[in-house]
Design a protein around this motif. Structure first.
Motif, PDB file in Angstrom:
ATOM      1  N   TYR A 145       3.109  11.318  -0.068  1.00  0.00           N
ATOM      2  CA  TYR A 145       2.169  12.523   0.501  1.00  0.00           C
ATOM      3  C   TYR A 145       3.048  13.520  -0.080  1.00  0.00           C
ATOM      4  O   TYR A 145       4.371  13.459   0.266  1.00  0.00           O
ATOM      5  CB  TYR A 145       2.763  11.918   1.990  1.00  0.00           C
ATOM      6  N   LEU A 152       3.321  -0.040   2.829  1.00  0.00           N
ATOM      7  CA  LEU A 152       2.956  -0.491   4.298  1.00  0.00           C
ATOM      8  C   LEU A 152       2.839  -2.008   2.928  1.00  0.00           C
ATOM      9  O   LEU A 152       2.140  -1.758   2.786  1.00  0.00           O
ATOM     10  CB  LEU A 152       2.330  -0.297   4.511  1.00  0.00           C
ATOM     11  N   LYS A 164      12.597   1.923   7.437  1.00  0.00           N
ATOM     12  CA  LYS A 164      11.968   3.061   7.437  1.00  0.00           C
ATOM     13  C   LYS A 164      13.400   4.280   7.977  1.00  0.00           C
ATOM     14  O   LYS A 164      13.072   5.256   7.174  1.00  0.00           O
ATOM     15  CB  LYS A 164      10.715   3.212   8.043  1.00  0.00           C
ATOM     16  N   HIS A 165      14.135   3.431   8.336  1.00  0.00           N
ATOM     17  CA  HIS A 165      15.099   4.178   9.066  1.00  0.00           C
ATOM     18  C   HIS A 165      15.870   5.354   8.316  1.00  0.00           C
ATOM     19  O   HIS A 165      16.308   4.102   6.890  1.00  0.00           O
ATOM     20  CB  HIS A 165      16.122   3.083   9.857  1.00  0.00           C
ATOM     21  N   PRO A 166      16.904   6.626   8.901  1.00  0.00           N
ATOM     22  CA  PRO A 166      18.105   6.516   7.697  1.00  0.00           C
ATOM     23  C   PRO A 166      19.484   5.706   7.401  1.00  0.00           C
ATOM     24  O   PRO A 166      20.037   6.050   6.569  1.00  0.00           O
ATOM     25  CB  PRO A 166      17.999   7.435   8.312  1.00  0.00           C
ATOM     26  N   ILE A 178       1.071  -0.792   0.129  1.00  0.00           N
ATOM     27  CA  ILE A 178       0.506   0.166  -0.086  1.00  0.00           C
ATOM     28  C   ILE A 178       0.855   0.942  -0.303  1.00  0.00           C
ATOM     29  O   ILE A 178       1.604   1.910   0.711  1.00  0.00           O
ATOM     30  CB  ILE A 178      -0.687   0.077   1.769  1.00  0.00           C
ATOM     31  N   ILE A 192       5.141   7.162   1.181  1.00  0.00           N
ATOM     32  CA  ILE A 192       4.294   5.861   2.548  1.00  0.00           C
ATOM     33  C   ILE A 192       4.401   4.663   1.794  1.00  0.00           C
ATOM     34  O   ILE A 192       3.371   4.208   0.984  1.00  0.00           O
ATOM     35  CB  ILE A 192       3.337   6.206   3.528  1.00  0.00           C
ATOM     36  N   ARG A 216       3.441  17.608   1.043  1.00  0.00           N
ATOM     37  CA  ARG A 216       2.950  18.380   1.948  1.00  0.00           C
ATOM     38  C   ARG A 216       3.407  19.814   1.480  1.00  0.00           C
ATOM     39  O   ARG A 216       4.352  19.981   1.903  1.00  0.00           O
ATOM     40  CB  ARG A 216       2.978  17.750   3.816  1.00  0.00           C
ATOM     41  N   SER A 217       2.403  20.615   1.537  1.00  0.00           N
ATOM     42  CA  SER A 217       2.596  22.363   1.752  1.00  0.00           C
ATOM     43  C   SER A 217       3.897  21.872   3.598  1.00  0.00           C
ATOM     44  O   SER A 217       3.094  21.766   4.431  1.00  0.00           O
ATOM     45  CB  SER A 217       1.510  23.111   1.723  1.00  0.00           C
ATOM     46  N   THR A 218       4.587  22.955   3.694  1.00  0.00           N
ATOM     47  CA  THR A 218       5.874  23.044   4.424  1.00  0.00           C
ATOM     48  C   THR A 218       4.903  24.156   5.399  1.00  0.00           C
ATOM     49  O   THR A 218       5.783  24.149   6.564  1.00  0.00           O
ATOM     50  CB  THR A 218       7.051  23.687   3.990  1.00  0.00           C
ATOM     51  N   ILE A 266      13.473  16.809   6.626  1.00  0.00           N
ATOM     52  CA  ILE A 266      14.172  15.652   7.334  1.00  0.00           C
ATOM     53  C   ILE A 266      15.129  15.326   7.767  1.00  0.00           C
ATOM     54  O   ILE A 266      16.259  15.190   8.565  1.00  0.00           O
ATOM     55  CB  ILE A 266      13.089  15.875   8.440  1.00  0.00           C
ATOM     56  N   THR A 267      15.067  14.310   6.449  1.00  0.00           N
ATOM     57  CA  THR A 267      16.301  13.223   6.571  1.00  0.00           C
ATOM     58  C   THR A 267      17.844  13.604   5.713  1.00  0.00           C
ATOM     59  O   THR A 267      18.853  12.934   5.377  1.00  0.00           O
ATOM     60  CB  THR A 267      16.001  12.239   5.598  1.00  0.00           C
ATOM     61  N   HIS A 296       7.274  12.757   1.258  1.00  0.00           N
ATOM     62  CA  HIS A 296       7.134  11.814   2.018  1.00  0.00           C
ATOM     63  C   HIS A 296       6.481  10.139   1.758  1.00  0.00           C
ATOM     64  O   HIS A 296       4.967  10.472   1.271  1.00  0.00           O
ATOM     65  CB  HIS A 296       6.952  12.094   3.133  1.00  0.00           C
TER      66      HIS A 296
END
Lengths: 330, 361
Positions: free
Chosen positions: A15, A167, A84-86, A11, A165, A17-19, A135-136, A163
Motif C-alpha cells: 500500500y 499475510l 508484524k510488531h515493531p 498474499i 501488507i 498512501r497519500s498522507t 508511524i514506525t 505499508h
C-alpha cells in the motif's frame, strides 16, 4: 513425488498512501525527529486530527510540537510479539499522552521488562536510524533509558507513506483435492460425478453446487485428457507488483470428453493465436512423471495445469460446432 | 422462570423460524461452502421448505480470514448455485447480515430470508489479519493486534477500579464450565480460578485462556414475516428489535473501560422493557463480559452465556450470529421466553449490536 503437505500462500500488497494535509506534516515530523499535534475545540491531538470529534468541524492544519516526553495512561505487555510488531522481543503497547497534548494514542514502548511500565510511567520518544515517514519511525522508552539523538531534518515533505501488507495462509489440501493432486502426479485427471444429476465436473469441488450434495471418494472417476476449446481470451500482462508474465498468451477453457463443465484457466503458449479457435480439439501432453509437481495447487478452482501438463496439442480431428459449446464457456 | 410480556405479533413482525450451526472446529479440513451447505440443508429439512421458497439470501463472511479473494462469491455454492439467488453480502459478522435481512423483510414485498455467517480462521493468522482493520496510518503498521488491544482495554478496566484479574478468570472458569454441556463448543472444562490465575500472562493483564480459540464454523437461520412465520413453525422467535452503534476508531478518543455504544443500543432496543430470561454476549476476551454486563444492566444476571460464549468457540463472522441462535434456540425449546443477544465488531468492542428476542404465537 512432490510433497502433499500443507499449502502455504503468501498474499502481499504494497500500500502506498497519500498522507494529506494533517498526517503528512505529522509523518514528516516523525522523520525529522518531532511529535506534532494540532488543536481543535480546545483540545490538542497527537497525532493530529482532521476534524473536531465533538462537532465534526474541520480542524486547523496548523501544528505545534509536543513531547518528546509522554505519560503512560495504560499498557499491555506483549510476551510473544508477532512478526508484524515493531520489536521482536517482548515490549509494551501503551496508551500514551504526549506532554502538551490532551488526547492519548497507542504506541510501542521498549521497556525491557513488564515491571518497568505501568500507568503513570514517564516515557520519551526515540527515533529509528532508518526513518521512512511512517508511524514506525518512532518508539518510546522509559525516561531513564532515553538517549539524546541528533536528527537531521529531511528536505521534502512526506507525501506518501508505504505499508507492505503480507499475510501467510496455511492449510492442508482438502481430502478431495489431495486425491485430485495425486491423480495429477500419476498423469490422470480425477473428476466427480453427482449422484443426483449425473454430471461430471473436473476438478471436483467436494460437493454438487446445484443440488447441495456432498461428494465423496465413491463419486470420483478418472476422465479423458482430450477435449475441445470452449472459450478463450488473450492476456496481455500488466506489470503490477508480483506479476511474472511478460508476453501475451492465450488463456482458455477446455471441455474434456465425457465431462459436463470445462476446465478453466488453461494457458497456451505454443499455438499461434491466428489458428486458435473455439471448437478446436486438443490433447494433453503430460510432463515426465519426475517433472510433475502440484505445489501450485490450491483448495479452490486452480488446476495447476502447467505444472503437470507440458502443453496441449491439436489432435487434427474435425472441430466441434462452436454453437454446441455455448453452455460451456466457463 | 419463563415469563412473558404483553407482546402480540402482527404480520409486520418478523420471526426466526429455524436455526442451525456447525460445531466450532479448530480446523475444518474442507471448504467453507460445505459448512454453509450443512446449515442450509439442515434449515430446509427442519422447515420442509424448498430452497427456491426462500426469497432472499444474505451472508456475512471475510475473505481476508482464509486468504481467498472472492470467497464470499463461492460461498453461495453452499446455498445452491442455480437458479440464481437474490443475494446480498456484508463484510461483517452474520449478526449484521440478520440486521440487514430484518430491515429488508420490513419492506413487506418478500416474506422469507436466509441469514448466514461463516468463517475459517484456521488457515490465516488472526493476529496478523485484524491489525489491517485499524487506522492504516497510525496503527496498522505497528501490527496493533486484537489481543494487544484487548490487553489495553483490560488494563483500563483494572486502572478504573472496575475489575481485577480474578474477575477475568471467573468469567473464563464459568464460560468453560458452561461449555461442557454445549455440543458445539471447541473449548470446555472445569477449571478453578486459582488454577487459571497461575498461568503466565499473554497480553497482560490477559492470559491465553482470556482469549478466544481460533475456530472454523458456520451458522444460519431462516427468518420470515408474521403470517409466513406461523405457517413455517409453531415456535416462532420474534425479533423485537435490533440496534447497532459504533464508537470512534481512534482508541485514544474512547473510554475503554466502558461501552457507551452497547449501553445506547441496549436502551434503544428496550432490553429491560420485559424480563430477560437469558443473555448471550459476544465476549471475545474475558474482560469484555464485565464491560458488557454493565452496559446492558445485567451485572448480576444469573443466565449470561449459558453456551459458554465465544471463549468456548469463535468462528469469526459467525460468532455474533451464534449468540442470537443460542438465545433463539432456548426460546424455541421453551427454556426461555424473552432474551437478549449481543454481537460486536472491531477492536475493543468498537461496534455493538443488541437484539431482543421473544417467543409467542
Amino acid at each position: 513425488m512432490t510433497d502433499l503437505s500443507d499449502l502455504i500462500h503468501t498474499i502481499e500488497y504494497p500500500y502506498t498512501r497519500s498522507t494529506g494535509p494533517y498526517l503528512g506534516p505529522f509523518l514528516t515530523g516523525l522523520r525529522d525527529g518531532k511529535l506534532l499535534a494540532n488543536t481543535v475545540g480546545g483540545r490538542t491531538y497527537c497525532p493530529p486530527i482532521e476534524y473536531n470529534p465533538e462537532s465534526g468541524e474541520d480542524a486547523p492544519a496548523t501544528f505545534t510540537e509536543v513531547g518528546p516526553g509522554a505519560m503512560v495512561l495504560g499498557c499491555t505487555w506483549v510476551t510473544d510479539p508477532s512478526s508484524k510488531h515493531p520489536f521482536s522481543h517482548p515490549f509494551a503497547f501503551a496508551m500514551l499522552l504526549a506532554d502538551g497534548a490532551d488526547v492519548p494514542f497507542v504506541h510501542a514502548v521498549d521497556a525491557g521488562s513488564p515491571d518497568a511500565i505501568s500507568a503513570g510511567t514517564r516515557v520519551v520518544a526515540q527515533y529509528r536510524d532508518d526513518r521512512r515517514g511512517a508511524i514506525t519511525d518512532v518508539y518510546f522508552v522509559p525516561e531513564a533509558a532515553a538517549v539524546d539523538q541528533s536528527i537531521e531534518p529531511g528536505d521534502e515533505p512526506v507525501l506518501i507513506t508505504e505499508h507492505l501488507i503480507s499475510l501467510v495462509v496455511r492449510e492442508p489440501l482438502f481430502p478431495h483435492r489431495r486425491r485430485y493432486a495425486e491423480g495429477l502426479l500419476s498423469g490422470r485427471l480425477l473428476g466427480q460425478r453427482s449422484p443426483v444429476s449425473g454430471k461430471v465436473v473436473v476438478p471436483g469441488r467436494g460437493y454438487d453446487n446445484l443440488n447441495r450434495v456432498p461428494l465423496t471418494e465413491a463419486d470420483e472417476l478418472f476422465v479423458s485428457d482430450r477435449g475441445t476449446v470452449s472459450s478463450y481470451t488473450v492476456l496481455t500482462p500488466v506489470q503490477y507488483y508480483g506479476q511474472k508474465e511478460t508476453e501475451p498468451y492465450i488463456r482458455c477453457s477446455i471441455l474434456l470428453d465425457g465431462t459436463d463443465s470445462p476446465i478453466i484457466g488453461v494457458d497456451v503458449r505454443d499455438i499461434a493465436l491466428e489458428s486458435f479457435r473455439v471448437g478446436m480439439r486438443l490433447q494433453a501432453v503430460w510432463r515426465a512423471p519426475a517433472e510433475r509437481k502440484v505445489d501450485g495447487l490450491d483448495n479452490r478452482f486452480g488446476g495447476s495445469w502447467e505444472d503437470v501438463i507440458e502443453r496441449w496439442e491439436p489432435t487434427g480431428e474435425a472441430d466441434i460446432d462452436p454453437d454446441s459449446l455455448k453452455d460451456y464457456t466457463w | 422462570m419463563v415469563t412473558g410480556s404483553d407482546f402480540v405479533p402482527t404480520d409486520d413482525d418478523i420471526a426466526i423460524v429455524a436455526v442451525s450451526q456447525t460445531p466450532a472446529y479448530r480446523l475444518w479440513n474442507d471448504s467453507e461452502q460445505m459448512l454453509i451447505m450443512r446449515c442450509v440443508n439442515d434449515l430446509l429439512g427442519s422447515t420442509g421448505m424448498d430452497r427456491n421458497d426462500v426469497q432472499f439470501t444474505i451472508a456475512g463472511s471475510c475473505d481476508y480470514l482464509s486468504g481467498a479473494p472472492f470467497a464470499f462469491v463461492s460461498n453461495i455454492d453452499g446455498v445452491g448455485a442455480w437458479p440464481p439467488v437474490y443475494e446480498s453480502h456484508v463484510e461483517m459478522d452474520g449478526a449484521w447480515a440478520l440486521n440487514e435481512a430484518w430491515h429488508r423483510l420490513m419492506l413487506g414485498d418478500i416474506q422469507t430470508a436466509f441469514v448466514i455467517g461463516s468463517g475459517k480462521s484456521s488457515p490465516g493468522t488472526p493476529r496478523h489479519v485484524f491489525p489491517l482493520q485499524t487506522d492504516p496510518y497510525t496503527a496498522a503498521p505497528l501490527g496493533l493486534d486484537y489481543p494487544s488491544i484487548a490487553g489495553l482495554q483490560a488494563n483500563a478496566l483494572i486502572n478504573a477500579g472496575k475489575a481485577t484479574e480474578r474477575d477475568f478468570a471467573e468469567v473464563v472458569a464459568r464460560s468453560r464450565r458452561a461449555a461442557m454441556s454445549n455440543p458445539n463448543a471447541q473449548v470446555s472444562g472445569d477449571h478453578s480460578v486459582d488454577e487459571l490465575l497461575a498461568k503466565p500472562h499473554y497480553s497482560s493483564p490477559l492470559r491465553l485462556h482470556d482469549l478466544p480459540p481460533i475456530s472454523d464454523g458456520a451458522a444460519a437461520m431462516i427468518i420470515a414475516r408474521g403470517k409466513r412465520a406461523l405457517e413455517l413453525t409453531d415456535r416462532p422467535v420474534w425479533i423485537r428489535g435490533i440496534d447497532h452503534r459504533i464508537e470512534s476508531h481512534h482508541l485514544g478518543l474512547r473510554d475503554l473501560s466502558s461501552s457507551p455504544s452497547t449501553k445506547l443500543a441496549g436502551e434503544k432496543v428496550g432490553v429491560h422493557d420485559g424480563p430477560v430470561d437469558v443473555a448471550e454476549l459476544m465476549v471475545n476476551f474475558s474482560h469484555e463480559e464485565i464491560i458488557l454486563r454493565e452496559a446492558l444492566g445485567l451485572q448480576d444476571h444469573p443466565n449470561v452465556n449459558p453456551s459458554g460464549g465465544p471463549l468456548s468457540g469463535h468462528p469469526i463472522m459467525a460468532t455474533g450470529l451464534v449468540r442470537i441462535i443460542e438465545v433463539a434456540r432456548r426460546i424455541i425449546e421453551g427454556e426461555a421466553h424473552r432474551g437478549v443477544a449481543h454481537a460486536s465488531s472491531g477492536p475493543a468492542l468498537q461496534q455493538n449490536l443488541v437484539c431482543v428476542l421473544e417467543g409467542g404465537n
